[in-house]
Each structure stands twice: as C-alpha cells, then as structure tokens.
Scaffold this motif. Sequence first.
Motif, mmCIF file in Angstrom:
data_model
loop_
_atom_site.group_PDB
_atom_site.id
_atom_site.type_symbol
_atom_site.label_atom_id
_atom_site.label_comp_id
_atom_site.label_asym_id
_atom_site.label_seq_id
_atom_site.Cartn_x
_atom_site.Cartn_y
_atom_site.Cartn_z
ATOM 1 N N SER A 264 0.860 -1.200 -0.033
ATOM 2 C CA SER A 264 0.033 0.001 -0.120
ATOM 3 C C SER A 264 0.938 1.173 0.144
ATOM 4 O O SER A 264 0.113 2.436 -0.376
ATOM 5 N N ARG A 265 2.104 1.128 0.240
ATOM 6 C CA ARG A 265 3.005 2.475 0.313
ATOM 7 C C ARG A 265 2.393 3.161 1.457
ATOM 8 O O ARG A 265 2.550 4.461 1.294
ATOM 9 N N ALA A 266 1.796 2.883 2.640
ATOM 10 C CA ALA A 266 1.462 3.511 3.666
ATOM 11 C C ALA A 266 2.008 3.208 4.894
ATOM 12 O O ALA A 266 2.634 1.972 4.857
ATOM 13 N N ILE A 267 1.899 3.964 6.073
ATOM 14 C CA ILE A 267 2.446 3.706 7.234
ATOM 15 C C ILE A 267 1.320 3.461 8.524
ATOM 16 O O ILE A 267 0.454 4.458 8.426
ATOM 17 N N ALA A 268 1.444 2.481 9.127
ATOM 18 C CA ALA A 268 0.315 2.100 10.184
ATOM 19 C C ALA A 268 0.641 3.277 11.093
ATOM 20 O O ALA A 268 1.810 3.476 11.971
ATOM 21 N N VAL A 269 -0.554 3.982 11.916
ATOM 22 C CA VAL A 269 -0.496 4.941 12.760
ATOM 23 C C VAL A 269 -1.268 4.228 13.845
ATOM 24 O O VAL A 269 -2.284 3.966 13.462
ATOM 25 N N PHE A 270 -1.104 4.216 14.970
ATOM 26 C CA PHE A 270 -1.971 3.553 16.133
ATOM 27 C C PHE A 270 -2.431 4.766 17.271
ATOM 28 O O PHE A 270 -1.817 5.699 17.536
ATOM 29 N N LEU A 271 -3.737 5.017 17.196
ATOM 30 C CA LEU A 271 -4.580 5.728 18.026
ATOM 31 C C LEU A 271 -4.876 5.348 19.402
ATOM 32 O O LEU A 271 -5.562 4.299 19.325
ATOM 33 N N ALA A 272 -4.613 5.825 20.598
ATOM 34 C CA ALA A 272 -5.105 5.330 21.793
ATOM 35 C C ALA A 272 -6.513 5.640 21.860
ATOM 36 O O ALA A 272 -6.829 6.966 21.798
ATOM 37 N N VAL A 273 -7.453 4.910 22.148
ATOM 38 C CA VAL A 273 -8.852 5.280 22.341
ATOM 39 C C VAL A 273 -9.318 4.807 23.864
ATOM 40 O O VAL A 273 -9.237 3.593 23.960
#
Length: 372
Positions: A264-273
Amino acid sequence: MTMFKKKTIGLALLFIALAAGGVAFTQGKGKPEKKEEAPRKLEFAAADLAVATLRPLDQSISISGALQAVNHAALRSKVSAQVDSVLVREGEEVKAGQVLARFDASNIIAQLNERQSNLDMAKAELALAEKTHGKNQALQKQGFISGNAFDSSSSSLTVSQAKLKAIQAQVAVAKNAMDDMVLRAPIRGQISKRFIQPGEKVDQNSELFNIVDVSAMELQVAVPANQIANVAAGQQAEFQVDGFGSKVFNGTVQRINPEVEKNSRAIAVFLAVKNPAGTLRGGMFAKGQLALGVSQPKLTIPSAAVLGGSTDPYVYWLENGKIAQSKVKLGSSDERSGLTEITSGITAGAKVLARKMDGIKTGMVATAAAGG
C-alpha cells in the motif's frame, strides 16, 4: 332579370367587399407590435453568497481502520489432560487470577506424592550422612580412622546432598504441573472465545480461551507515506464508528510504525482510544479525521460552492452585476468547517454562489440584496 338590375347588384357587392377590405386593412395596421422582454434580473440573499476570504484552515487527513483491544490474551494448555470443569462462558467478565477451568490432576497428584516421599527419604539419608561424616571427622583428627574411611564418608555426604537437590527439583516440577491443572486468567477482561468443554481431552498447546480487555482500545489507520511527516504523537483525531450513528469518538496518536507497507505504500499509525464504558468492541470499523494543526491564512470558500467535482472544478460568482463562471484549482480542505482552499481562479473578496442552484447561467444579470 334586366341588365340594369344585374349591374346594380354587382356594384353593390363590390362596394361591400371594398368596405370589408378597408376594415381589415385598418385593423391590421393598428395592431401593436410585440416588444422584447427585459432580461431576467436575479437578486441573491446574504445566505446565497459567500465571500472568498483569507483565513487559517484546520488541516486534517481522512483516516479509517479497525478497532482492537490493547490488552488481550490467548490461553493454551501447558499439559495434556482431561478437562474436569469449565467455570466461565463467552461474554463473561473475569478478573486477573480468577480460575477459569480445572483439569483432572489424579496422575499429577500421584507423581507429586511419590516425589514428596522420595524427598523425605533423601532428607533422612542426608541427615544420616551429615551425622556420620561429623563423627568420622572427629575420629580422623584423633587418628582413630584411616584417611580412606574419612574420604568414603565425605563422598557419601556429597552424594546425599546431590540426591536431595535432584529430588527437590523433581518435586518442584510436579508442583508446577499441579499448578498447571488449574487454569487462571492472566489479565482482567471478557471471555471472547471458549474452546473447551468438560470431559474432553486436550493436548499440550491446545487452544483454551481468548480474553479481551476492552477498557483501552487502539485504532490502527494507514497514512500515506507522503503525509506522514505531518503526523506526530499527541495529535487528536475524531471519528465515527459503524453502529453508533453520528456519535463522535476521540483518539490520540500514540505510536507510528517505522516501516512502510510494501503493497500500500502507507504507514500504520496507532491511536489510543479510551473506552471506560466498554461500548466499543474489537473489530469495529471507524472513519474520521486526524487533525494536523492550523495552516497559514489561505483563500477559502465553502466546499458546497465548488461545482464540477474534483476533476473539473468551477464556481459561479458576481462580476460587474452579472453571473460569471471561473475554473478554479483546489488546495486542502477542512471537512469539519466545510471550507476548501482555492489556489487560483478567483481572488479575495469575490462573491461566489454558496451552493448549487438550478437555472443559473453565465451572463445573467444579478445583484446582492442589501446586506448580501
């Protein structure tokens, strides 16, 4: 009929025809000509127009992804044994350390008892060896026993000590196996999967339970690599979740993957919820906006004023009392405020039609109402 009468009737008919023709001529000449209608004049209210204005724009990017629990545990069997009892079901809440299931421990109990007896014997043998060695040590100092006899007792003491340590290890292994016959929850949470039933035989490493703690959730989203430079820990996001209608949830950027996904040429970003009420569940799909900050002042108009889509955008605006149409180039946009940046096509102060209106054509005479 005489010739005179015929002529008289003919002349009379001729006069009647001429008279009728004269009336028709007079009526046709006196009919008023049709005048051209005056051009239609449009007057727009204040709500119909928007002024292109320089203003800071909240920058954001669209995000979407699936929610997942931060803490979860997959429990597997450490022993090969028969399930004696199962104390919890799927959906139930459990506490850390709570007993979930018990296995048939009769064989382990027998082994433990046997090894415990061997341990008692080894302790007795060691005590005897220590006592004998102590006496021989005193006798050897007085010269009553030979050096070989003393070395023999010393060797027996060493063997007894080693034997005791070995049996102690065996007992510890048996006790650990005994502990493994009682399955406890390693974390607090809810049982999401239960794979065992009472009476069945499970092998070592068999799946037993899955536990999920939904009090703290995480939203994983994919950010294009060319936008990742604008993303940083601590940035806020707002999103909606399928099944909750228009309700808005909040998240905070916590972690950013250091590598780009190859496909995907994307970067995983993780959001705390935060999810203290436990309303959100793992696997739910979320969609929203990640706020990147406020830009420098940009020329903006309402997004609804832009027509033609993203491929051929244009706007209608008022120019010298008439409707004009201009192609525009679009910059960034802010979905929350409903504003779009215009990089070319119109200038600051231009009064654009704030939304799509039927029947609008270039060149129509138009004015803004007082206050518009």
